[in-house]
Design an enzyme around this catalytic site. Structure first.
Site, PDB file in Angstrom:
ATOM      1  N   SER A 192     -66.447   5.370 -88.018  1.00  0.00           N
ATOM      2  CA  SER A 192     -65.687   4.043 -87.911  1.00  0.00           C
ATOM      3  C   SER A 192     -64.892   3.789 -89.352  1.00  0.00           C
ATOM      4  O   SER A 192     -65.612   4.102 -90.481  1.00  0.00           O
ATOM      5  CB  SER A 192     -66.599   2.798 -87.710  1.00  0.00           C
ATOM      6  OG  SER A 192     -65.582   1.889 -87.792  1.00  0.00           O
TER       7      SER A 192
ATOM      8  N   TYR B 126     -73.595  -3.592 -88.876  1.00  0.00           N
ATOM      9  CA  TYR B 126     -72.927  -2.574 -88.319  1.00  0.00           C
ATOM     10  C   TYR B 126     -72.245  -1.617 -89.188  1.00  0.00           C
ATOM     11  O   TYR B 126     -72.016  -0.464 -89.114  1.00  0.00           O
ATOM     12  CB  TYR B 126     -71.945  -3.348 -87.265  1.00  0.00           C
ATOM     13  CG  TYR B 126     -71.010  -2.277 -86.672  1.00  0.00           C
ATOM     14  CD1 TYR B 126     -69.824  -2.144 -86.969  1.00  0.00           C
ATOM     15  CD2 TYR B 126     -71.541  -1.204 -85.456  1.00  0.00           C
ATOM     16  CE1 TYR B 126     -68.816  -1.304 -86.590  1.00  0.00           C
ATOM     17  CE2 TYR B 126     -70.747  -0.414 -85.123  1.00  0.00           C
ATOM     18  CZ  TYR B 126     -69.346  -0.487 -85.606  1.00  0.00           C
ATOM     19  OH  TYR B 126     -68.457   0.542 -84.917  1.00  0.00           O
TER      20      TYR B 126
HETATM   21  N1  LIG Z   1     -64.199  -0.401 -80.172  1.00  0.00           N
HETATM   22  C1  LIG Z   1     -64.005  -0.448 -81.671  1.00  0.00           C
HETATM   23  O1  LIG Z   1     -62.928  -1.242 -82.101  1.00  0.00           O
HETATM   24  C2  LIG Z   1     -64.561   0.685 -82.479  1.00  0.00           C
HETATM   25  C3  LIG Z   1     -64.207   0.884 -83.593  1.00  0.00           C
HETATM   26  C4  LIG Z   1     -64.627   1.852 -84.473  1.00  0.00           C
HETATM   27  C5  LIG Z   1     -66.006   2.808 -83.892  1.00  0.00           C
HETATM   28  N2  LIG Z   1     -66.438   2.346 -82.568  1.00  0.00           N
HETATM   29  C6  LIG Z   1     -67.520   3.294 -82.184  1.00  0.00           C
HETATM   30  O2  LIG Z   1     -66.997   4.152 -80.984  1.00  0.00           O
HETATM   31  C7  LIG Z   1     -68.225   4.312 -80.406  1.00  0.00           C
HETATM   32  C8  LIG Z   1     -67.911   3.935 -78.859  1.00  0.00           C
HETATM   33  O3  LIG Z   1     -67.892   2.434 -78.724  1.00  0.00           O
HETATM   34  P1  LIG Z   1     -66.519   1.671 -77.705  1.00  0.00           P
HETATM   35  O4  LIG Z   1     -65.630   0.999 -78.509  1.00  0.00           O
HETATM   36  O5  LIG Z   1     -66.195   2.661 -76.874  1.00  0.00           O
HETATM   37  O6  LIG Z   1     -67.553   0.416 -77.061  1.00  0.00           O
HETATM   38  P2  LIG Z   1     -68.244   0.653 -75.541  1.00  0.00           P
HETATM   39  O7  LIG Z   1     -67.320   0.473 -74.618  1.00  0.00           O
HETATM   40  O8  LIG Z   1     -69.014  -0.514 -75.548  1.00  0.00           O
HETATM   41  O9  LIG Z   1     -69.178   1.864 -75.347  1.00  0.00           O
HETATM   42  C9  LIG Z   1     -70.079   2.274 -76.013  1.00  0.00           C
HETATM   43  C10 LIG Z   1     -70.975   3.112 -75.333  1.00  0.00           C
HETATM   44  O10 LIG Z   1     -72.289   3.325 -75.933  1.00  0.00           O
HETATM   45  C11 LIG Z   1     -73.233   3.215 -75.216  1.00  0.00           C
HETATM   46  N3  LIG Z   1     -74.591   2.660 -75.811  1.00  0.00           N
HETATM   47  C12 LIG Z   1     -74.719   1.739 -76.769  1.00  0.00           C
HETATM   48  N4  LIG Z   1     -75.936   1.318 -77.070  1.00  0.00           N
HETATM   49  C13 LIG Z   1     -76.680   2.503 -76.626  1.00  0.00           C
HETATM   50  C14 LIG Z   1     -77.811   2.875 -76.624  1.00  0.00           C
HETATM   51  N5  LIG Z   1     -79.001   2.201 -77.266  1.00  0.00           N
HETATM   52  N6  LIG Z   1     -78.386   3.901 -75.649  1.00  0.00           N
HETATM   53  C15 LIG Z   1     -77.541   4.720 -74.908  1.00  0.00           C
HETATM   54  N7  LIG Z   1     -76.160   4.243 -74.765  1.00  0.00           N
HETATM   55  C16 LIG Z   1     -75.908   3.329 -75.820  1.00  0.00           C
HETATM   56  C17 LIG Z   1     -72.830   2.132 -74.212  1.00  0.00           C
HETATM   57  O11 LIG Z   1     -73.680   2.198 -72.908  1.00  0.00           O
HETATM   58  P3  LIG Z   1     -73.708   0.956 -72.139  1.00  0.00           P
HETATM   59  O12 LIG Z   1     -72.520   0.325 -72.026  1.00  0.00           O
HETATM   60  O13 LIG Z   1     -74.240   1.415 -70.709  1.00  0.00           O
HETATM   61  O14 LIG Z   1     -74.581  -0.007 -72.744  1.00  0.00           O
HETATM   62  C18 LIG Z   1     -71.464   2.628 -73.813  1.00  0.00           C
HETATM   63  O15 LIG Z   1     -71.325   3.862 -73.212  1.00  0.00           O
HETATM   64  C19 LIG Z   1     -69.445   3.484 -80.901  1.00  0.00           C
HETATM   65  O16 LIG Z   1     -69.890   4.190 -81.815  1.00  0.00           O
HETATM   66  C20 LIG Z   1     -68.696   2.356 -81.673  1.00  0.00           C
HETATM   67  O17 LIG Z   1     -69.461   1.947 -82.915  1.00  0.00           O
HETATM   68  C21 LIG Z   1     -65.809   1.445 -81.858  1.00  0.00           C
END
Ligand SMILES: NC(=O)c1ccc[n+]([C@@H]2O[C@H](COP(=O)([O-])OP(=O)(O)OC[C@H]3O[C@@H](n4cnc5c(N)ncnc54)[C@H](OP(=O)(O)O)[C@@H]3O)[C@@H](O)[C@H]2O)c1
Length: 264
Positions: A139, A152
């Site tokens: 990120s 985080y």
């Molecule tokens: N959205 C942003 O602004 C942003 C920016 C930079 C980086 N990111 C990174 O992008 C990645 C994906 O996040 P997203 O934004 O797409 O959010 P999201 O829609 O909440 O997706 C997160 C995914 O990770 C899974 N997950 C989380 N904790 C877990 C665990 N302990 N065991 C198994 N699965 C787990 C969730 O599963 P469940 O829903 O089933 O819990 C979901 O499938 C993450 O690494 C996040 O840090 C996001």
């Protein structure tokens, strides 16, 4: 029965957001899928992805635990993984001292411990074969001290750095490592992190599909790292020359609870 002639991709955090879009891009490229997440929605995601005609094996497990990671490795069961997309992660908003330590530990164990454990288990096998591609979701948050998201941002600083180092270690191995560094992206992330009442949580964000597309293309091209989106590239460039104290104050203006009222 899986058509073993097809490449195999493992995507974590594929039940929603960036991970679901990454899994869809893998399926549309004809890769069989193993997908994992810790909520039952992973089953619906698998159903949706099967419409592309590839085999999809969902696993409901907590990747913050060694057992969860070992369960996923057991499901792989010695098959050759061609693509590992280590994307599962979640955030945690609010002041550090007001956070619950169980939640803090779960963020660290998901974003760091579980992620690097899975990468070690799968990448050892890739290195032995002399081929494979990793996409690790870091990120831009890793480039700035995260006031009101302190743990985080720290985990993403670790993951960004770890990815760059692993890429160098594997440079002559035939295995490529790509670090995807998104900015604020429109997914369930902010709700799950309890950051909806913040400026960053309330403002317009990048689309999960666009971020996933950037990451997938960079992985397939074997690129080292990718900051998704021009605005995010400028943000990280500024962050790398901004004194830490000033950067922490800037992050406070984005992530302190109640700053949603300043959203533009
Ligand atoms: N959205 C942003 O602004 C942003 C920016 C930079 C980086 N990111 C990174 O992008 C990645 C994906 O996040 P997203 O934004 O797409 O959010 P999201 O829609 O909440 O997706 C997160 C995914 O990770 C899974 N997950 C989380 N904790 C877990 C665990 N302990 N065991 C198994 N699965 C787990 C969730 O599963 P469940 O829903 O089933 O819990 C979901 O499938 C993450 O690494 C996040 O840090 C996001």
């Amino acid at each position: 029965m899986a058509d073993t002639a097809k490449p195999l991709a493992v995507v974590t955090g594929a039940s929603s957001g960036i991970g679901f879009e990454l899994a869809k891009l893998c399926a549309e490229s004809g890769f069989n899928l193993i997908i994992a997440a810790d909520m039952p929605e992973i089953e619906q995601a698998a159903e949706a992805l099967r419409s592309t005609g590839v085999t999809v094996e969902p696993l409901l497990t907590d990747l913050a635990t060694r057992q969860g990671v070992e369960q996923l490795h057991a499901l792989i069961g010695g098959r050759n993984v061609d693509y590992l997309l280590a994307n599962a992660g979640h955030g945690l908003g609010r002041a550090f001292l007001d956070q619950d330590f169980d939640e803090i530990e779960h963020v660290i164990d998901t974003n760091i411990t579980g992620t690097v454990y899975l990468i070690q288990l799968v990448t050892r096998e890739m290195r032995a074969r002399g081929e494979g591609k990793l996409l690790i979701t870091g990120s831009i948050a890793g480039f700035m001290p995260g006031s009101f998201s302190a743990v985080y941002n720290g985990t993403k600083a670790f993951i960004n750095s770890f990815s760059f180092a692993l890429r160098n270690e594997l440079k002559d191995s035939g295995v490529t490592v790509t670090c995807l560094m998104p900015g604020a992206t429109d997914t369930d992330f902010f709700e799950r992190a309890d950051e909806v009442d913040t400026k960053v949580g309330a403002e317009e964000k990048d689309l999960a599909y666009d971020v996933a597309r950037d990451g997938f293309d960079a992985m397939m091209a074997g690129k080292g790292d990718l900051v998704s989106g021009l605005y995010n590239k400028m943000t990280t460039a500024m962050a790398s020359v901004t004194p830490a104290g000033m950067a922490a104050e800037q992050h406070r203006k984005l992530a302190e609870p109640g700053t949603d009222k300043n959203a533009t």
